[in-house]
Design an enzyme around this catalytic site. Structure first.
Site, PDB file in Angstrom:
ATOM      1  N   LYS A 103     -10.513 -37.103 -33.537  1.00 18.24           N
ATOM      2  CA  LYS A 103      -9.350 -36.325 -33.077  1.00 18.24           C
ATOM      3  C   LYS A 103      -9.457 -34.920 -33.601  1.00 18.24           C
ATOM      4  CE  LYS A 103      -5.337 -35.809 -31.132  1.00 18.24           C
ATOM      5  NZ  LYS A 103      -5.977 -34.716 -30.348  1.00 18.24           N
ATOM      6  N   GLN A 124     -11.038 -31.315 -40.583  1.00 20.67           N
ATOM      7  CA  GLN A 124     -10.149 -32.214 -39.840  1.00 20.67           C
ATOM      8  C   GLN A 124     -10.126 -33.620 -40.449  1.00 20.67           C
ATOM      9  OE1 GLN A 124      -9.200 -30.377 -36.749  1.00 20.67           O
ATOM     10  NE2 GLN A 124      -7.410 -31.687 -36.742  1.00 20.67           N
ATOM     11  N   LYS A 127      -7.526 -33.396 -43.231  1.00 15.51           N
ATOM     12  CA  LYS A 127      -6.216 -33.075 -42.652  1.00 15.51           C
ATOM     13  C   LYS A 127      -5.631 -34.298 -41.944  1.00 15.51           C
ATOM     14  CE  LYS A 127      -6.344 -29.498 -39.940  1.00 15.51           C
ATOM     15  NZ  LYS A 127      -6.292 -28.499 -38.826  1.00 15.51           N
ATOM     16  N   LYS A 139     -14.210 -32.074 -33.605  1.00 17.54           N
ATOM     17  CA  LYS A 139     -13.871 -30.729 -33.122  1.00 17.54           C
ATOM     18  C   LYS A 139     -14.865 -30.376 -32.042  1.00 17.54           C
ATOM     19  CE  LYS A 139     -10.995 -27.328 -33.899  1.00 17.54           C
ATOM     20  NZ  LYS A 139      -9.628 -27.372 -34.478  1.00 17.54           N
ATOM     21  N   GLY A 178      -6.027 -28.668 -28.080  1.00 22.75           N
ATOM     22  CA  GLY A 178      -6.284 -27.229 -28.030  1.00 22.75           C
ATOM     23  C   GLY A 178      -6.649 -26.648 -29.386  1.00 22.75           C
ATOM     24  N   ASP A 179      -7.083 -25.414 -29.365  1.00 21.08           N
ATOM     25  CA  ASP A 179      -7.334 -24.597 -30.561  1.00 21.08           C
ATOM     26  C   ASP A 179      -7.413 -23.158 -30.039  1.00 21.08           C
ATOM     27  OD1 ASP A 179      -8.161 -25.030 -33.604  1.00 21.08           O
ATOM     28  OD2 ASP A 179      -9.464 -23.453 -32.867  1.00 21.08           O
ATOM     29  N   THR A 223       2.436 -26.870 -34.906  1.00 14.42           N
ATOM     30  CA  THR A 223       1.593 -26.339 -35.987  1.00 14.42           C
ATOM     31  C   THR A 223       2.333 -25.246 -36.759  1.00 14.42           C
ATOM     32  OG1 THR A 223      -0.293 -26.770 -34.549  1.00 14.42           O
ATOM     33  CG2 THR A 223      -0.714 -25.491 -36.548  1.00 14.42           C
ATOM     34  N   ASN A 254      -0.655 -19.262 -30.484  1.00 15.71           N
ATOM     35  CA  ASN A 254       0.194 -20.448 -30.572  1.00 15.71           C
ATOM     36  C   ASN A 254       0.750 -20.678 -31.971  1.00 15.71           C
ATOM     37  OD1 ASN A 254      -0.082 -23.670 -31.255  1.00 15.71           O
ATOM     38  ND2 ASN A 254       1.127 -23.216 -29.453  1.00 15.71           N
ATOM     39  N   SER A 391       0.188 -34.298 -32.140  1.00 11.13           N
ATOM     40  CA  SER A 391      -0.795 -34.809 -31.174  1.00 11.13           C
ATOM     41  C   SER A 391      -0.883 -36.331 -31.266  1.00 11.13           C
ATOM     42  CB  SER A 391      -2.185 -34.228 -31.453  1.00 11.13           C
ATOM     43  OG  SER A 391      -2.350 -32.983 -30.816  1.00 11.13           O
TER      44      SER A 391
HETATM   45  P1  NDP Z   1      -4.626 -18.840 -30.149  1.00 14.18           P
HETATM   46  O1  NDP Z   1      -5.810 -18.634 -29.304  1.00 14.18           O
HETATM   47  O2  NDP Z   1      -3.350 -19.254 -29.513  1.00 14.18           O
HETATM   48  O3  NDP Z   1      -4.309 -17.538 -31.005  1.00 14.18           O
HETATM   49  C1  NDP Z   1      -5.240 -16.982 -31.865  1.00 14.18           C
HETATM   50  C2  NDP Z   1      -4.710 -15.674 -32.407  1.00 14.18           C
HETATM   51  O4  NDP Z   1      -5.563 -15.220 -33.438  1.00 14.18           O
HETATM   52  C3  NDP Z   1      -4.677 -14.568 -31.372  1.00 14.18           C
HETATM   53  O5  NDP Z   1      -3.635 -13.672 -31.661  1.00 14.18           O
HETATM   54  C4  NDP Z   1      -6.050 -13.919 -31.548  1.00 14.18           C
HETATM   55  O6  NDP Z   1      -6.106 -12.584 -31.112  1.00 14.18           O
HETATM   56  C5  NDP Z   1      -6.231 -14.013 -33.035  1.00 14.18           C
HETATM   57  N1  NDP Z   1      -7.670 -14.151 -33.368  1.00 14.18           N
HETATM   58  C6  NDP Z   1      -8.512 -15.127 -32.957  1.00 14.18           C
HETATM   59  N2  NDP Z   1      -9.762 -14.916 -33.413  1.00 14.18           N
HETATM   60  C7  NDP Z   1      -9.689 -13.804 -34.139  1.00 14.18           C
HETATM   61  C8  NDP Z   1     -10.643 -13.075 -34.866  1.00 14.18           C
HETATM   62  N3  NDP Z   1     -11.937 -13.464 -34.951  1.00 14.18           N
HETATM   63  N4  NDP Z   1     -10.209 -11.951 -35.516  1.00 14.18           N
HETATM   64  C9  NDP Z   1      -8.912 -11.550 -35.431  1.00 14.18           C
HETATM   65  N5  NDP Z   1      -7.974 -12.205 -34.738  1.00 14.18           N
HETATM   66  C10 NDP Z   1      -8.351 -13.301 -34.106  1.00 14.18           C
HETATM   67  O7  NDP Z   1      -5.076 -19.913 -31.253  1.00 14.18           O
HETATM   68  P2  NDP Z   1      -4.180 -20.850 -32.176  1.00 14.18           P
HETATM   69  O8  NDP Z   1      -2.912 -20.165 -32.516  1.00 14.18           O
HETATM   70  O9  NDP Z   1      -4.136 -22.184 -31.538  1.00 14.18           O
HETATM   71  O10 NDP Z   1      -5.100 -20.997 -33.464  1.00 14.18           O
HETATM   72  C11 NDP Z   1      -5.016 -20.094 -34.563  1.00 14.18           C
HETATM   73  C12 NDP Z   1      -5.595 -20.734 -35.807  1.00 14.18           C
HETATM   74  O11 NDP Z   1      -4.861 -21.926 -36.116  1.00 14.18           O
HETATM   75  C13 NDP Z   1      -7.056 -21.198 -35.712  1.00 14.18           C
HETATM   76  O12 NDP Z   1      -7.655 -21.078 -36.984  1.00 14.18           O
HETATM   77  C14 NDP Z   1      -6.939 -22.679 -35.356  1.00 14.18           C
HETATM   78  O13 NDP Z   1      -8.086 -23.396 -35.696  1.00 14.18           O
HETATM   79  C15 NDP Z   1      -5.752 -23.057 -36.217  1.00 14.18           C
HETATM   80  N6  NDP Z   1      -5.024 -24.252 -35.833  1.00 14.18           N
HETATM   81  C16 NDP Z   1      -4.525 -24.425 -34.574  1.00 14.18           C
HETATM   82  C17 NDP Z   1      -3.794 -25.541 -34.253  1.00 14.18           C
HETATM   83  C18 NDP Z   1      -3.161 -25.713 -32.924  1.00 14.18           C
HETATM   84  O14 NDP Z   1      -2.409 -26.687 -32.763  1.00 14.18           O
HETATM   85  N7  NDP Z   1      -3.361 -24.835 -31.956  1.00 14.18           N
HETATM   86  C19 NDP Z   1      -3.596 -26.620 -35.226  1.00 14.18           C
HETATM   87  C20 NDP Z   1      -4.097 -26.318 -36.559  1.00 14.18           C
HETATM   88  C21 NDP Z   1      -4.792 -25.181 -36.821  1.00 14.18           C
HETATM   89  P3  NDP Z   1      -6.813 -12.237 -29.699  1.00 14.18           P
HETATM   90  O15 NDP Z   1      -5.929 -12.843 -28.664  1.00 14.18           O
HETATM   91  O16 NDP Z   1      -6.870 -10.764 -29.674  1.00 14.18           O
HETATM   92  O17 NDP Z   1      -8.172 -12.884 -29.750  1.00 14.18           O
HETATM   93  O1  2IT Z   2      -7.088 -27.662 -36.100  1.00 16.58           O
HETATM   94  C1  2IT Z   2      -6.306 -28.500 -35.595  1.00 16.58           C
HETATM   95  O2  2IT Z   2      -5.744 -29.352 -36.288  1.00 16.58           O
HETATM   96  C2  2IT Z   2      -6.052 -28.420 -34.157  1.00 16.58           C
HETATM   97  N1  2IT Z   2      -6.574 -27.527 -33.498  1.00 16.58           N
HETATM   98  C3  2IT Z   2      -5.188 -29.442 -33.493  1.00 16.58           C
HETATM   99  C4  2IT Z   2      -5.940 -30.725 -33.260  1.00 16.58           C
HETATM  100  C5  2IT Z   2      -5.214 -31.738 -32.421  1.00 16.58           C
HETATM  101  O3  2IT Z   2      -5.876 -32.740 -32.109  1.00 16.58           O
HETATM  102  O4  2IT Z   2      -4.039 -31.572 -32.089  1.00 16.58           O
END
Ligand code: NDP
Ligand code: 2IT
Length: 459
Positions: A103, A124, A127, A139, A178-179, A223, A254, A391
């Site tokens: 997952k 993961q 976590k 992943k 997603g991520d 998240t 997100n 999830s």
């Molecule tokens: P999104 O794609 O929704 O948003 C990512 C954000 O971070 C955007 O504002 C993006 O800017 C910025 N960003 C991405 N890469 C870079 C970079 N290399 N340098 C600077 N800014 C950057 O992703 P999420 O919000 O889903 O994910 C954000 C983080 O949270 C990640 O580390 C992910 O692994 C983690 N995460 C996500 C979960 C989820 O449920 N979605 C769960 C747990 C952890 P821009 O649009 O300009 O690229």
């Molecule tokens: O990093 C993370 O925990 C995620 N991107 C979410 C994983 C999930 O299966 O919801």
């Protein structure tokens, strides 16, 4: 031997074991710096565990837990709007299935490579164990860059990606979500393609689906909300709360958006957020409705915030956001966004707490500095586990063919985050590092998986 001699011998044996396995991991993965960083961070926490439990050494847990059960790497060919053939690389790292089906999310970003996939899948494991739910760890992703692509290009790419991925996943095998770069639109296209290929409707093969067709209410928010719930638990522990605090949040995707929303709901003032181009500071408090419109509807840059809020400031270097003085910093964008220098700046400006919404956003040196300076530190594996926890709730709802209300999901999320905080706190205390929630998270997550690995035999 005296009791002290036995303790010393156990400690030396634990240190040697951790050192030897780390050397092995380095030798086997020489150029994978993010993966090596994630393993080193965990290994450093586990020495006291191996000193107390030599049976994990005898079972070769570290050697096994650092080698993915399976890595799938594949070609993703697709045609862009101009009719040109494009080729990307797709991945799925199926790291550990001792607690349940693999997952973890799917990331679409040009930086994606084997090291980044492996570090994310490795994190993961711990976590997902911390959530207490029956989920293993994986992943996936691709070096595909969604920026500037048309909706049809996104659809063709994701369909091609899923055509290969579908051979390796399933509701009881591996359940992606997603991520970065993957939200409900991409999940929707992947879900459609999976069902088309299988000739049926398998609701539980992906999570993060639109709640109007198969998804869970509250997943989108989970998240970010969960990160703030964890930070609030941590502050409460020290007689403080987020109410009235000044907060900065990196990113505007997100995780960031819903971290900002929950922080505001709990009475904090969020004054800065960013995207990969730059950051904004709005001393009156970030207007979240504007951020949501720009990012969730119009696909615009954070610089465009200035058009509606001319009194705010825009700065073109996103990594400089940590120079904004705040009480609480929530890195919610990507890995290694807070290094030693940024950590020094934050500490110098009086930060009291850090909450990792992103995965591995702080370097090891930055984390050490926070601990040395008594800054409360909420580690990613615990703080951002709310996403994968909801999830897993989506998987449950899909299996039962029913839907919980948003309030019900949020209530369950709060319970999960509370339990995770308690596990981290207790493990840190039990192993002699009270208040070190990073160590607590690593140890509590590890123990849960390691016990399952012992029970399931050497494989
Ligand atoms: P999104 O794609 O929704 O948003 C990512 C954000 O971070 C955007 O504002 C993006 O800017 C910025 N960003 C991405 N890469 C870079 C970079 N290399 N340098 C600077 N800014 C950057 O992703 P999420 O919000 O889903 O994910 C954000 C983080 O949270 C990640 O580390 C992910 O692994 C983690 N995460 C996500 C979960 C989820 O449920 N979605 C769960 C747990 C952890 P821009 O649009 O300009 O690229
Ligand atoms: O990093 C993370 O925990 C995620 N991107 C979410 C994983 C999930 O299966 O919801």
């Amino acid at each position: 031997m005296t009791k002290l001699e036995v303790l010393t011998e156990n400690r030396n044996r634990a240190n040697d074991y951790v050192h030897e396995v780390y050397e092995l991991v380095k030798k086997r993965n020489p150029d994978e710096k993010e993966f090596l960083q994630a393993t080193r961070e965990i290994f450093d926490s586990l020495r006291p565990v191996f000193a107390k439990h030599p049976e994990y050494i005898a079972n070769g847990i570290l050697e096994r837990i650092t080698e993915p059960e399976r890595i799938i790497s594949f070609r993703v060919a697709w045609e862009d709007d101009k009719g040109k053939v494009q080729v990307n690389r797709g991945f799925r790292v199926q790291f550990n299935s001792d607690l349940g089906p693999y997952k973890g999310g799917i990331r679409f970003h040009p930086s994606v490579n084997s090291s980044i996939m492996k570090f994310l899948a490795f994190e993961q494991i711990f976590k997902n164990a911390l959530t207490g739910q029956p989920i293993g760890a994986g992943k996936g992703g691709s070096d595909f860059d969604p920026k500037g692509k048309s909706d049809r290009e996104i659809m063709r790419f994701t369909q091609s990606f899923m055509t290969e991925l579908s051979k390796h996943i399933g509701p009881d095998i591996d359940v992606p979500a997603g991520d970065i770069g993957v939200g409900k639109r991409e999940i929707g296209y992947m879900f459609g393609q999976y069902n088309r290929l299988k000739g049926g409707y398998e609701a539980g093969v992906l999570t993060g689906k639109d709640p109007n067709h198969g998804g869970s209410l509250g997943r989108k928010e989970a998240t970010g909300y969960g990160t703030v719930y964890f930070v609030e638990e941590m502050l409460n522990e020290y007689g403080q709360s987020i109410e009235g605090k000044t907060v900065i949040v990196s990113g505007s995707g997100n995780v960031s958006t819903y971290a900002m929303e929950k922080a505001q709901q709990l009475g904090a003032k969020v004054i800065a957020c960013s995207d990969s181009d730059g950051y904004i500071v709005d001393s009156e408090g970030i207007n979240l409705a504007t951020v949501k419109r720009l990012k969730e509807v119009e696909n615009k840059r954070i610089a465009d915030y200035m058009k509606d809020h001319p009194n705010a400031e825009y700065h073109p270097d996103c990594s400089d956001i940590w120079s904004v003085a705040c009480d609480i910093a929530l890195p919610c964008a990507t890995q290694n966004e807070i290094d030693e220098i940024s950590a020094h700046t934050l500490i110098g400006n009086g930060v009291i707490a850090i909450g990792e919404g992103a995965n591995m956003p702080c370097t090891i040196e930055a984390i050490n500095l926070f601990h040395e300076n008594r800054v409360l530190f909420a580690p990613a594996k615990a703080a951002n586990a709310g996403g994968v926890a909801v999830s897993a709730m989506e998987m449950s709802q899909n299996s039962m063919r029913l839907s919980w209300t948003e309030a019900e999901v949020d209530e369950r999320l709060k319970v999960v985050m509370h339990n995770i905080f308690e596990s981290c706190k207790k493990a840190a205390e039990n192993y002699g590092h009270p208040g070190n929630f990073a160590m607590g998270a690593n140890i509590a997550g590890f123990l849960k998986v390691a016990n399952a690995m012992v029970a399931h035999g050497i494989r």
